[in-house]
Motif scaffolding. Structure first.
Motif, mmCIF file in Angstrom:
data_model
loop_
_atom_site.group_PDB
_atom_site.id
_atom_site.type_symbol
_atom_site.label_atom_id
_atom_site.label_comp_id
_atom_site.label_asym_id
_atom_site.label_seq_id
_atom_site.Cartn_x
_atom_site.Cartn_y
_atom_site.Cartn_z
ATOM 1 N N ALA A 1 2.212 9.978 3.662
ATOM 2 C CA ALA A 1 3.526 10.638 3.115
ATOM 3 C C ALA A 1 3.387 10.814 1.708
ATOM 4 C CB ALA A 1 4.742 9.994 3.964
ATOM 5 N N SER A 2 3.322 9.744 1.280
ATOM 6 C CA SER A 2 3.162 9.537 -0.177
ATOM 7 C C SER A 2 2.505 10.350 -1.086
ATOM 8 C CB SER A 2 3.404 7.942 -0.777
ATOM 9 O OG SER A 2 2.094 7.382 -0.285
ATOM 10 N N PRO B 1 1.125 5.993 12.403
ATOM 11 C CA PRO B 1 0.389 5.716 11.136
ATOM 12 C C PRO B 1 -0.413 6.441 10.007
ATOM 13 C CG PRO B 1 -0.957 5.188 13.222
ATOM 14 C CD PRO B 1 0.381 5.747 13.525
ATOM 15 N N VAL B 2 -0.818 7.609 10.606
ATOM 16 C CA VAL B 2 -1.403 8.807 9.708
ATOM 17 C C VAL B 2 -0.300 9.326 8.821
ATOM 18 C CG1 VAL B 2 -2.362 10.780 9.551
ATOM 19 C CG2 VAL B 2 -3.400 9.254 10.897
ATOM 20 N N VAL B 3 0.872 9.676 9.516
ATOM 21 C CA VAL B 3 2.033 9.985 8.727
ATOM 22 C C VAL B 3 2.800 9.253 7.857
ATOM 23 C CG1 VAL B 3 4.350 11.045 8.863
ATOM 24 C CG2 VAL B 3 2.710 11.794 10.475
ATOM 25 N N ALA B 4 2.611 8.007 8.082
ATOM 26 C CA ALA B 4 3.271 6.888 6.963
ATOM 27 C C ALA B 4 2.420 6.582 5.986
ATOM 28 C CB ALA B 4 3.460 5.725 8.200
ATOM 29 N N LEU B 5 0.856 6.605 6.588
ATOM 30 C CA LEU B 5 0.117 6.458 5.412
ATOM 31 C C LEU B 5 -0.011 7.566 4.193
ATOM 32 C CD1 LEU B 5 -1.934 4.360 3.906
ATOM 33 C CD2 LEU B 5 -3.579 5.460 5.587
ATOM 34 N N GLY C 1 -7.871 6.513 7.205
ATOM 35 C CA GLY C 1 -7.548 6.883 5.800
ATOM 36 C C GLY C 1 -7.969 8.247 5.650
ATOM 37 N N PHE C 2 -9.111 8.520 6.428
ATOM 38 C CA PHE C 2 -9.480 10.035 6.207
ATOM 39 C C PHE C 2 -8.611 10.984 6.709
ATOM 40 C CE2 PHE C 2 -12.118 13.978 7.349
ATOM 41 C CZ PHE C 2 -12.648 14.179 6.035
ATOM 42 N N SER C 3 -7.873 10.514 7.856
ATOM 43 C CA SER C 3 -6.805 11.315 8.521
ATOM 44 C C SER C 3 -5.580 11.380 7.638
ATOM 45 C CB SER C 3 -6.592 10.900 9.944
ATOM 46 O OG SER C 3 -7.556 10.624 10.584
ATOM 47 N N ALA C 4 -5.305 10.365 6.957
ATOM 48 C CA ALA C 4 -4.252 10.576 6.150
ATOM 49 C C ALA C 4 -4.391 11.286 4.933
ATOM 50 C CB ALA C 4 -3.745 9.172 5.651
#
Length: 238
Positions: A114-115, A108-112, A34-37
């Motif tokens: 992106a929005s 997963p970081v990009v997918a989470l 979560g923190f990476s996203a």
């Protein structure tokens, strides 16, 4: 003894483990994701919004906002399989599951994120455009300040107030709401336990996860209120 209230008891589905054990072993992974996203949404979204606002009604603005609209329109449950198929199955340059290595963390970081990156870009653009129309910005330009100083030192300080307001709940959600991404990419975080707790009526895990999200939300909003005093001196005086 002072933290005894945090003991939510044993898990009904994970035999031999308590809810505190699940949090201790799996929550750090979810928080890392979560923190990476969250960092991605700030590092990419805010500069993208600034560039779009500075180049208003140009092809750069239209292109950046088209990407932002696309990012907001595609939910995480769709974005995850798309990046898996493109970069993992077709191009074969990144693994589609797992956690720990930088190559496993990227998708997963990009997918989470992106929005939320698209949301930050649109919000930054709208807030900055509103600030750039103020009288003090015209005064700063009339004094001969270069545009970079006008944008970064004078305009962005006030433009960041609505952005910081949104960042509080976003941070709380990303630190504990990564369940869909963890399930798609096979990440050993809290996602698997929360999903199985809902379907298996593991009320102890459900209660602990909800209270944990509430605690993150309170802490994030408190941090936002503290940041207000640094962004707007009028709040500090009041």
């Amino acid at each position: 003894a002072t933290l005894r209230w945090m003991n939510f008891g044993p898990s009904y589905n994970s035999i031999g483990r308590t809810v505190s054990d699940i949090f201790r072993d799996n929550l750090p992974i979810s928080m890392q994701l979560g923190f990476s996203a969250f960092s991605l949404s700030i590092i990419v979204g805010v500069p993208l919004g600034i560039i779009s606002a500075v180049n208003r009604n140009t092809w750069i603005d239209y292109f950046a906002m088209a990407i932002a609209v696309l990012g907001i329109s595609v939910p995480v449950i769709i974005m995850g399989p798309i990046v898996q198929y493109v970069f993992g199955v077709q191009l074969k340059i990144l693994p589609i599951s797992g956690w720990g290595q930088p190559s496993q963390m990227l998708l997963p970081v990009v997918a989470l994120g992106a929005s939320n990156t698209a949301l930050m870009a649109r919000l930054t653009r709208a807030s900055l455009l509103q600030v750039l129309s103020q009288d003090y910005i015209r005064t700063a330009r009339a004094k001969g300040l270069i545009e970079r100083i006008v944008i970064l030192r004078h305009a962005m300080k006030n433009a960041l107030i609505p952005i910081v307001t949104v960042l509080g709940p976003t941070l709380a959600y990303l630190l504990s709401g990564t369940f869909v991404v963890e399930t798609i990419f096979g990440i050993p975080g809290m996602g698997k336990f929360f999903v199985t707790s809902v379907t298996g009526r593991d009320y102890q895990v459900i209660m602990g996860t909800v209270l944990l999200l509430a605690m993150f939300l309170v802490l994030a909003n408190t941090l936002v209120d503290i940041l207000y005093t640094f962004l707007d001196p009028r709040i500090r005086i009041d």
